[in-house]
Design an enzyme around this catalytic site. Sequence first.
Site, PDB file in Angstrom:
ATOM      1  N   HIS A 271       0.856  -1.200   0.000  1.00 20.12           N
ATOM      2  CA  HIS A 271       0.000   0.000   0.000  1.00 20.12           C
ATOM      3  C   HIS A 271       0.883   1.237   0.000  1.00 20.12           C
ATOM      4  CE1 HIS A 271      -3.212   2.790   1.149  1.00 20.12           C
ATOM      5  NE2 HIS A 271      -4.022   1.851   0.720  1.00 20.12           N
ATOM      6  N   ASP A 328      -7.944  -5.216  -0.561  1.00 26.84           N
ATOM      7  CA  ASP A 328      -8.348  -6.052  -1.701  1.00 26.84           C
ATOM      8  C   ASP A 328      -8.006  -7.519  -1.541  1.00 26.84           C
ATOM      9  OD1 ASP A 328      -7.442  -3.232  -3.611  1.00 26.84           O
ATOM     10  OD2 ASP A 328      -9.475  -3.998  -3.324  1.00 26.84           O
TER      11      ASP A 328
HETATM   12  C1  SDX Z   1      -5.946   0.161  -3.191  1.00 26.73           C
HETATM   13  O1  SDX Z   1      -4.225   4.635  -2.038  1.00 26.73           O
HETATM   14  C2  SDX Z   1      -5.177   3.989  -1.529  1.00 26.73           C
HETATM   15  O2  SDX Z   1      -5.644   4.286  -0.455  1.00 26.73           O
HETATM   16  C3  SDX Z   1      -5.710   2.841  -2.348  1.00 26.73           C
HETATM   17  C4  SDX Z   1      -6.775   1.988  -1.686  1.00 26.73           C
HETATM   18  C5  SDX Z   1      -8.070   2.746  -1.489  1.00 26.73           C
HETATM   19  O3  SDX Z   1      -8.831   2.364  -0.583  1.00 26.73           O
HETATM   20  O4  SDX Z   1      -8.346   3.662  -2.295  1.00 26.73           O
HETATM   21  O5  SDX Z   1      -6.298   1.542  -0.411  1.00 26.73           O
HETATM   22  C6  SDX Z   1      -7.122   0.777  -2.516  1.00 26.73           C
HETATM   23  O6  SDX Z   1      -5.646   0.519  -4.303  1.00 26.73           O
HETATM   24  C7  SDX Z   1      -5.093  -0.825  -2.432  1.00 26.73           C
HETATM   25  C8  SDX Z   1      -3.866  -1.330  -3.257  1.00 26.73           C
HETATM   26  C9  SDX Z   1      -4.346  -2.412  -4.234  1.00 26.73           C
HETATM   27  N1  SDX Z   1      -3.257  -2.776  -5.145  1.00 26.73           N
HETATM   28  C10 SDX Z   1      -2.651  -3.990  -5.083  1.00 26.73           C
HETATM   29  O7  SDX Z   1      -2.890  -4.827  -4.207  1.00 26.73           O
HETATM   30  C11 SDX Z   1      -1.651  -4.247  -6.204  1.00 26.73           C
HETATM   31  C12 SDX Z   1      -0.390  -4.901  -5.622  1.00 26.73           C
HETATM   32  N2  SDX Z   1       0.297  -3.882  -4.793  1.00 26.73           N
HETATM   33  C13 SDX Z   1       1.239  -3.075  -5.444  1.00 26.73           C
HETATM   34  O8  SDX Z   1       1.437  -3.059  -6.784  1.00 26.73           O
HETATM   35  C14 SDX Z   1       1.840  -1.965  -4.601  1.00 26.73           C
HETATM   36  O9  SDX Z   1       2.031  -2.443  -3.334  1.00 26.73           O
HETATM   37  C15 SDX Z   1       1.065  -0.674  -4.552  1.00 26.73           C
HETATM   38  C16 SDX Z   1       0.835  -0.140  -5.906  1.00 26.73           C
HETATM   39  C17 SDX Z   1      -0.228  -0.851  -3.832  1.00 26.73           C
HETATM   40  C18 SDX Z   1       1.900   0.310  -3.755  1.00 26.73           C
HETATM   41  O10 SDX Z   1       3.077   0.462  -4.426  1.00 26.73           O
HETATM   42  P1  SDX Z   1       4.294   1.341  -3.836  1.00 26.73           P
HETATM   43  O11 SDX Z   1       4.040   1.741  -2.436  1.00 26.73           O
HETATM   44  O12 SDX Z   1       4.572   2.382  -4.841  1.00 26.73           O
HETATM   45  O13 SDX Z   1       5.413   0.297  -3.765  1.00 26.73           O
HETATM   46  P2  SDX Z   1       6.446   0.141  -4.912  1.00 26.73           P
HETATM   47  O14 SDX Z   1       5.724  -0.202  -6.169  1.00 26.73           O
HETATM   48  O15 SDX Z   1       7.361   1.323  -4.895  1.00 26.73           O
HETATM   49  O16 SDX Z   1       7.272  -1.143  -4.407  1.00 26.73           O
HETATM   50  C19 SDX Z   1       8.236  -1.024  -3.373  1.00 26.73           C
HETATM   51  C20 SDX Z   1       8.898  -2.383  -3.335  1.00 26.73           C
HETATM   52  C21 SDX Z   1       9.364  -2.839  -4.733  1.00 26.73           C
HETATM   53  O17 SDX Z   1      10.404  -3.760  -4.554  1.00 26.73           O
HETATM   54  P3  SDX Z   1      11.970  -3.227  -4.712  1.00 26.73           P
HETATM   55  O18 SDX Z   1      12.022  -2.427  -6.003  1.00 26.73           O
HETATM   56  O19 SDX Z   1      12.226  -2.405  -3.468  1.00 26.73           O
HETATM   57  O20 SDX Z   1      12.778  -4.505  -4.769  1.00 26.73           O
HETATM   58  O21 SDX Z   1       7.949  -3.364  -2.894  1.00 26.73           O
HETATM   59  C22 SDX Z   1       7.698  -4.275  -3.957  1.00 26.73           C
HETATM   60  C23 SDX Z   1       8.157  -3.600  -5.239  1.00 26.73           C
HETATM   61  O22 SDX Z   1       8.524  -4.576  -6.216  1.00 26.73           O
HETATM   62  N3  SDX Z   1       6.241  -4.497  -3.955  1.00 26.73           N
HETATM   63  C24 SDX Z   1       5.698  -5.688  -4.129  1.00 26.73           C
HETATM   64  C25 SDX Z   1       4.322  -5.485  -4.010  1.00 26.73           C
HETATM   65  N4  SDX Z   1       4.071  -4.184  -3.781  1.00 26.73           N
HETATM   66  C26 SDX Z   1       5.277  -3.570  -3.752  1.00 26.73           C
HETATM   67  N5  SDX Z   1       6.265  -6.896  -4.364  1.00 26.73           N
HETATM   68  C27 SDX Z   1       5.379  -7.927  -4.500  1.00 26.73           C
HETATM   69  N6  SDX Z   1       4.025  -7.808  -4.397  1.00 26.73           N
HETATM   70  C28 SDX Z   1       3.483  -6.600  -4.154  1.00 26.73           C
HETATM   71  N7  SDX Z   1       2.150  -6.492  -4.070  1.00 26.73           N
END
Ligand code: SDX
Length: 391
Positions: A271, A328
């Site tokens: 998140h 989710d």
């Molecule tokens: C919602 O904003 C809100 O409030 C949204 C929401 C709402 O109520 O409106 O809460 C609803 O959208 C919840 C989120 C739903 N999305 C997902 O579940 C999709 C999977 N999650 C991600 O793609 C990710 O965690 C995000 C998009 C939610 C957040 O991304 P960030 O904070 O920008 O994290 P990032 O992409 O910069 O990743 C940081 C690190 C990376 O690894 P490194 O480059 O450091 O090696 O964490 C890893 C990413 O690869 N990472 C994940 C991951 N999420 C981040 N690795 C594996 N699985 C994941 N889900």
Amino acid sequence: QTGLTTLDQGFVNTASTKSEITYIDGDEGILRYRGYSIEDVAANATYLEVAWLLIYGELPTPDQLGEFDDKVRHHTLLHEDLKRFFSALPHTAHPMSVLSAAVSALSTYYEDSLDPHDPEKVELSTIRLLAKLPVIAAYAHKKALGQAFLYPDNSLSFVDNFLKLNFGNLAEPYEVNPVLSKALDRLLILHEDHEQNASTSTVRLVGSTEANLFASISAGIQALSGPLHGGANEAVLTMLGKIRDSGESVEKFVERVKAKEDGVRLMGFGHRVYKNFDPRARLVKESADAVLADLGVNDPLLDIAKQLEEVALGDDYFVERKLYPNVDFYTGVIYKAMGFPTRMFTVLFAIGRLPGWIAQWRESNVDPKTKIGRPQQLYVGPDARSWPVDR
Ligand code: SDX
């Protein structure tokens, strides 16, 4: 005021939008609607009661809630011409695309009441959207099934009417299951607002141009549809189904996620704000077992989800990156047990989020002094240079 922070990706993020509606503490896993904890709200209120709280700032009196409920019930009918709109779309159309297009089309029936600075017209648009979005959503579902649209039933509550529109049919009487009704009302409440997430920011930005409420909500629906945002609840079920069907162990899948194989992610985890447990995920998980048991559903996908959570939370890769289940992660298993197809899950998220979108739009755009949104940029491109003479 608008601050500027430069994220490590080099993006500039306009840091602050002032709001009185929702408070989140991502480190402590706190979520409050107008000061009330999500735990208290989910345990004691109804969807429309929370919608009133978010929009007007206080809990409604019984009379206020009764009048609000009555107004919503009596604005559920769609213009008969609008119902024909659905026949122009293929039955394979994704319900989120149908929802956004239909909301935009809905505004064409209300050209006389779209002025964002006229309080009476904003009230009417608010009621119309709260009443009609669930009907449009149910019609998108029926369209995909190739089944006849039902008329709303004003004798039913908001949630019961929505369930009947989705699962009723013209040949049989429809009996609402109170377990399903209460579980869905609670899930909708958990989605009603969430501060300045991507889709809410979209609604506020579009509204800041003096675009009408329908146009702003239509844009918000599109923003929500992305798999990194609301589309994640659909992506979680797809992910769980692939693990089940492939026979791949949860541990093996997690290793592929850590290796970032083909960009695979643990959908429903992580998140932008919560760097601890998403309080909504905890509430959904708590109810998942009970709801499935009450519905007499035994779904192996729930067990796979629990195993995934256990393995991930015991793995430094996720702990170091502060990746926890978000709202989710477990919702889809319950929606599936309720009988909704996977492609309707994000539509359910949109119905849940509608009151928050409306409240945030009203907070920022009803005031004529609102400035048009203009996210700031940090220019990192080339300096000024002369045009090549030999070109
Ligand atoms: C919602 O904003 C809100 O409030 C949204 C929401 C709402 O109520 O409106 O809460 C609803 O959208 C919840 C989120 C739903 N999305 C997902 O579940 C999709 C999977 N999650 C991600 O793609 C990710 O965690 C995000 C998009 C939610 C957040 O991304 P960030 O904070 O920008 O994290 P990032 O992409 O910069 O990743 C940081 C690190 C990376 O690894 P490194 O480059 O450091 O090696 O964490 C890893 C990413 O690869 N990472 C994940 C991951 N999420 C981040 N690795 C594996 N699985 C994941 N889900």
